[in-house]
Scaffold this active site. Sequence first.
Site, mmCIF file in Angstrom:
data_model
loop_
_atom_site.group_PDB
_atom_site.id
_atom_site.type_symbol
_atom_site.label_atom_id
_atom_site.label_comp_id
_atom_site.label_asym_id
_atom_site.label_seq_id
_atom_site.Cartn_x
_atom_site.Cartn_y
_atom_site.Cartn_z
ATOM 1 N N TRP B 101 0.815 -1.302 0.094
ATOM 2 C CA TRP B 101 -0.128 -0.257 0.170
ATOM 3 C C TRP B 101 0.890 1.164 0.057
ATOM 4 C CZ3 TRP B 101 -4.605 -0.369 -1.419
ATOM 5 C CH2 TRP B 101 -5.165 -1.864 -1.545
ATOM 6 N N ASP B 168 -0.827 7.607 6.232
ATOM 7 C CA ASP B 168 -1.930 6.477 5.796
ATOM 8 C C ASP B 168 -2.062 5.713 7.299
ATOM 9 O OD1 ASP B 168 -3.633 4.524 5.313
ATOM 10 O OD2 ASP B 168 -2.438 3.900 3.495
ATOM 11 N N LYS B 192 -11.626 -0.390 8.889
ATOM 12 C CA LYS B 192 -10.979 -1.425 10.123
ATOM 13 C C LYS B 192 -11.579 -0.964 11.152
ATOM 14 C CE LYS B 192 -8.033 -2.121 6.446
ATOM 15 N NZ LYS B 192 -7.886 -3.284 5.703
#
Lengths: 352, 352
Positions: B101, B168, B192
């Site tokens: 990511w 992030d 999440k």
Amino acid sequence: MAKHNYAAGPCVLPQDVFKKAAEAVLDLDGIGLSVLEISHRSKEFIAVMEKAQSLVKEILSVPEGYSVLFLQGGASLQFLMVPFNLLNTNGKAAYIETGAWAKKAYKEAAALGNAEVLASSADKNYNYIPKGFEVPKGLDYLHITTNNTIYGTQFKEYPTTDGLLIADMSSDIFSQKIDISKFDLIYAGAQKNLGPAGTTLVIVKDEILAKTDRKIPSMLDYQIHAKADSMFNTPPVFSIYVAMLNLEHMKAQGGIEAIQKHNEEKAAMLYNEIDKNPLFVGTAELEDRSNMNVCFLLTDESKKEAFDKAWAAAEISGIKGHRSVGGYRASIYNALTKESVQALVDTMAKLA
Amino acid sequence: MAKHNYAAGPCVLPQDVFKKAAEAVLDLDGIGLSVLEISHRSKEFIAVMEKAQSLVKEILSVPEGYSVLFLQGGASLQFLMVPFNLLNTNGKAAYIETGAWAKKAYKEAAALGNAEVLASSADKNYNYIPKGFEVPKGLDYLHITTNNTIYGTQFKEYPTTDGLLIADMSSDIFSQKIDISKFDLIYAGAQKNLGPAGTTLVIVKDEILAKTDRKIPSMLDYQIHAKADSMFNTPPVFSIYVAMLNLEHMKAQGGIEAIQKHNEEKAAMLYNEIDKNPLFVGTAELEDRSNMNVCFLLTDESKKEAFDKAWAAAEISGIKGHRSVGGYRASIYNALTKESVQALVDTMAKLA
């Protein structure tokens, strides 16, 4: 008791869809997990995505060679994705300006490249659909907004072009039969006839992609989303799930022909009342009237308080007009029932 | 019976949140409308948005001068928005590459402007957090990914820079106390610890905005979203509503300190079992182990079938490792209970 929900979007969906969605929030099909906690890579969600895509194709008779995508960011992100993917750096796009949303779409394109407003109804506060304009040859694409939520106007015939034809159908997709093959790309925020806010439907002809000279950021690239089957990044699982439930409902209702008939009957009920009741007047030109958003004014403003009390008492909600038009806007999307329309018609009739 | 859901995201949320969300899908707070059909401009939804924003500020102790936004497009769209808003055309950004990511985030920036990978743990399949690298002066920003879902690593200390610090935090926000003032912009896909997929949290220091020389498309412009209070376009109503319910739940649980303690205890239970059980080995460096995603392998592959049967029989789901690491990944986000962790620990212990 459920209200008569005339909201312009997000808006009413079938009660049956709400019921099934609520059950899935507790436990999806008895798997012991909520639809809110399943992985988007789970077999359950992959099945949801596939079913939603195939129902879109079936209900709208999408020809071969088109991809159906479920993205995020609403029509507003499409305003940017369309020129990024389809407007060459030395090309030209044309927009028909039929309202505030069409104007926003144009502005994003014009900020990126060469775009022009080919025709506009801004001179009469967008109360009609421009006609008789000439579409120049050699456009990369022509962009239209098929239904104009704020002003209650709707294209009844679509212009043609030797370039690509792109349509924002956010507020009238799934309301009537359309010939998808006339369009190269259609997009629609889900939150009118498709599902709750949070996902955006894109129907795109595969062969038009990957042809511009522009460097496209990954998240704005239709081809990346198409190749990844709308799972390049985590999709909005629940919004797509509810859209799938609603698509199943549409199919069970008899498909697009039955939906269109129902919508035409509802629109006729309401426009008939507006036209025969001396207390009300429609704002849109007769020939361009939308079957989704019915905009009207009181002819006698002194009746405002009485009317506002009357519809509120009838459990009607969401009919205040957009500030740029004033008066009232009754959004009569697919899931609004004839009983709800009758409740408003009765309230209007009683006022007279 | 609810399963022990170890999915990496979308993932488990509190049962209480599912229950309240399901009720609101049928009727939001007794108003006679589903949360799926209310206008985003309704007083009900404006209250939801305000409450969600104020709970984020309260739970994370967000200092004055920061805006809290609820956007769409996940972290993936942030990969593009960050450089569009914060990387000058003649400026420079640096990225710490701690996984797939982080690499994607870097790639989007590098496609737009001048960005470099300052440090990477790609040499060991991202099983550690790079340390000891020098951060050059004069960066527009330094970007980190605080928790790396796929590899089970997590920053325990954050680097510093004389530029902006961007993080992030998709997979560890709301899991522990953080000093927001160290960061200039934090973003996190909701799916999440915050809520269901479909919305993206952004916490941004107001004074950093509108300072680059770049022309920013409207939907990618933080300032436009901040000025419109996250309602520049139709927000993902339901995702934000459920996030608000979950934030209320976090507060009722005792806030971030209580959540952090709970998470540390759960992580210790699982890592203790991995370290003492000869059949398992963790994949991440000890000092960089994530408290959210616990990655481990079998030391004896012949036990695979027996272990896979055992956890499935224990109603455990979602612990298959990401294909790039293999083995198992137990994601133990906030809402996963100690009972669920115990179920896995017991299953591992029994195998030995």
